[in-house]
Enzyme design. Structure first.
Site, PDB file in Angstrom:
ATOM      1  N   PHE A 173       1.743   3.812  40.373  1.00  0.00           N
ATOM      2  CA  PHE A 173       1.090   4.425  39.211  1.00  0.00           C
ATOM      3  C   PHE A 173       0.804   3.454  38.065  1.00  0.00           C
ATOM      4  CE2 PHE A 173       4.345   7.536  40.880  1.00  0.00           C
ATOM      5  CZ  PHE A 173       3.491   8.071  41.840  1.00  0.00           C
ATOM      6  N   CYS A 174       0.477   2.215  38.359  1.00  0.00           N
ATOM      7  CA  CYS A 174       0.193   1.212  37.324  1.00  0.00           C
ATOM      8  C   CYS A 174       1.329   1.123  36.313  1.00  0.00           C
ATOM      9  CB  CYS A 174      -1.124   1.510  36.613  1.00  0.00           C
ATOM     10  SG  CYS A 174      -2.561   1.386  37.672  1.00  0.00           S
TER      11      CYS A 174
END
Length: 403
Positions: free
Chosen positions: A351-352
């Protein structure tokens, strides 16, 4: 809401309506955003560069959009609203506007957009409570001299947990520091206000706020923005260009950082959604979301092979985002199973926010007593989500345990 009943074909040949549980990555489009774009498209023309009727109308629409968004985020009278592409773009713009020698203090749990742009950064450990976050910041600020910017998420893109923004802003100001908030995940779910919270700078993305037309904003105090070199050098940012190299006078105000032809349609779409949300019953929307979130979390907790990721206590306030992992099943396989057999769209991976998600996976694995591999799965909800969507997801996860 556009895309409410998209037919998808499952692996067994059945056709069902698609369930979008990936709002945190890109939210679906509100009809008002598409309507605002379609209404303006026949008039589409240059902004700030023409005397014709179409150009004048587009210029007015662009500047009205700026004011609508300013009102939506509770901007102060002397704040600038600078249009950007998204939150990442906005925070990189701010990074280029920091006074020389500025130290940036943040936490290791941030999205990469608020983790990577800062040239001189102090990264605090991920806290286990809001109180721990406040204590760690106080200790760090007490050791720093010169200009300081504190950066923090409003709500985590991994866990949905809401951070104590107003308290952190007050603490930063006591030490003479400023604070910037990544509101990409907070603004779609909760009202935000720079004036009420004391936040100095706020960034958000249209594509997470039901306006997927490529616009975001950086909103905040004018002095740093006006004193910095333009984010881009080019037309629109210049007040005067002389014959000699570097003989340039740059605008002050938002135009300084908006060189080139602006994303008019993105700005108008984002403003339309902001106006819609400002007029809506936000308490009712939050109550609906909280009911769905409680249903989802209770369902996940009932599955012995699933572990929810969290940073703070289980009962801490959060928006409609839940990340989890399934024992002995890679996250990509979970999301594929949900898509092919149940018509559900979720996100899998880190998720970055790699440092945070890796840490939370390790902690969840220890709680579960079983290995969690290949990242996590994230389900995120918003306007348009229903109890049936949650129940279908939980059914898919129960099926995964025995398939």
């Amino acid at each position: 809401m556009l895309g409410d009943a998209l037919p998808v074909t499952l692996a067994d040949g059945r056709t069902v309506d698609h369930v979008n549980l990936d709002y945190a990555a890109t939210a679906p489009c509100l009809a008002s955003a598409a309507g605002a774009v379609n209404e303006l498209l026949p008039w589409y023309a240059s902004v700030h560069r023409g005397a014709g009727a179409a150009s004048q109308r587009c210029t007015l629409a662009y500047e009205r959009a700026r004011q609508t968004i300013a009102d939506f985020v509770g901007a102060r009278a002397d704040d600038h609203v600078v249009f950007t592409r998204n939150t990442t773009d906005a925070l990189n713009l701010l990074a280029g506007c920091l006074p020389a020698g500025t130290t940036v203090v943040g936490w290791a749990g941030e999205h990469h957009a608020n983790l990577l742009p800062w040239p001189r950064a102090v990264r605090l450990p991920v806290p286990d409570s809001p109180g721990a976050a406040i204590r760690a910041l106080a200790a760090a600020l007490g050791q720093l001299d010169g200009p300081v910017l504190v950066t923090v998420t409003g709500a985590s893109n991994v866990t949905g947990e809401v951070w104590p923004v107003a308290e952190l802003a007050a603490l930063a100001h006591r030490f003479g520091a400023r604070i910037a908030v990544d509101a990409a995940q907070l603004a779609p779910h909760r009202p935000v206000s720079l004036a009420e919270s004391g936040v100095d700078y706020l960034a958000l993305s249209g594509h997470k706020l039901y306006a997927p037309f490529g616009a975001g904003v950086l909103v905040g105090r004018a002095d740093w923005l006006d004193a910095a070199p333009p984010y881009l050098a080019g037309g629109g940012a210049t007040a005067r260009v002389g014959d000699a190299t570097n003989d340039v006078d740059w605008h002050v105000g938002p135009a300084r950082h908006e060189a080139g032809t602006p994303n008019l349609l993105g700005a108008v779409a984002l403003a339309a959604v902001c106006a819609d949300l400002a007029a809506a019953d936000r308490d009712a929307l939050a109550a609906h979301e909280n009911a769905l979130l409680a249903r989802l979390r209770a369902g996940l907790a009932s599955l012995p092979h699933v572990a929810e990721l969290r940073t703070f206590a289980a009962d801490h306030d959060r928006v409609g985002i839940v990340s989890f992992a399934v024992a002995d099943v890679a996250a990509a396989d979970v999301s594929t199973h949900l898509a092919r057999r149940y018509g559900i769209g979720v996100r899998d991976g880190l998720f970055c926010a790699h440092p945070l998600t890796r840490r939370l996976l390790d902690e969840a694995s220890a709680r579960l007593g079983r290995p969690l591999t290949g990242g996590a799965v994230r389900a995120s909800i918003g306007i348009g989500s229903t109890a049936e969507h949650i129940d279908r997801l939980l059914a898919g996860l129960r099926d995964l345990a025995v398939s």
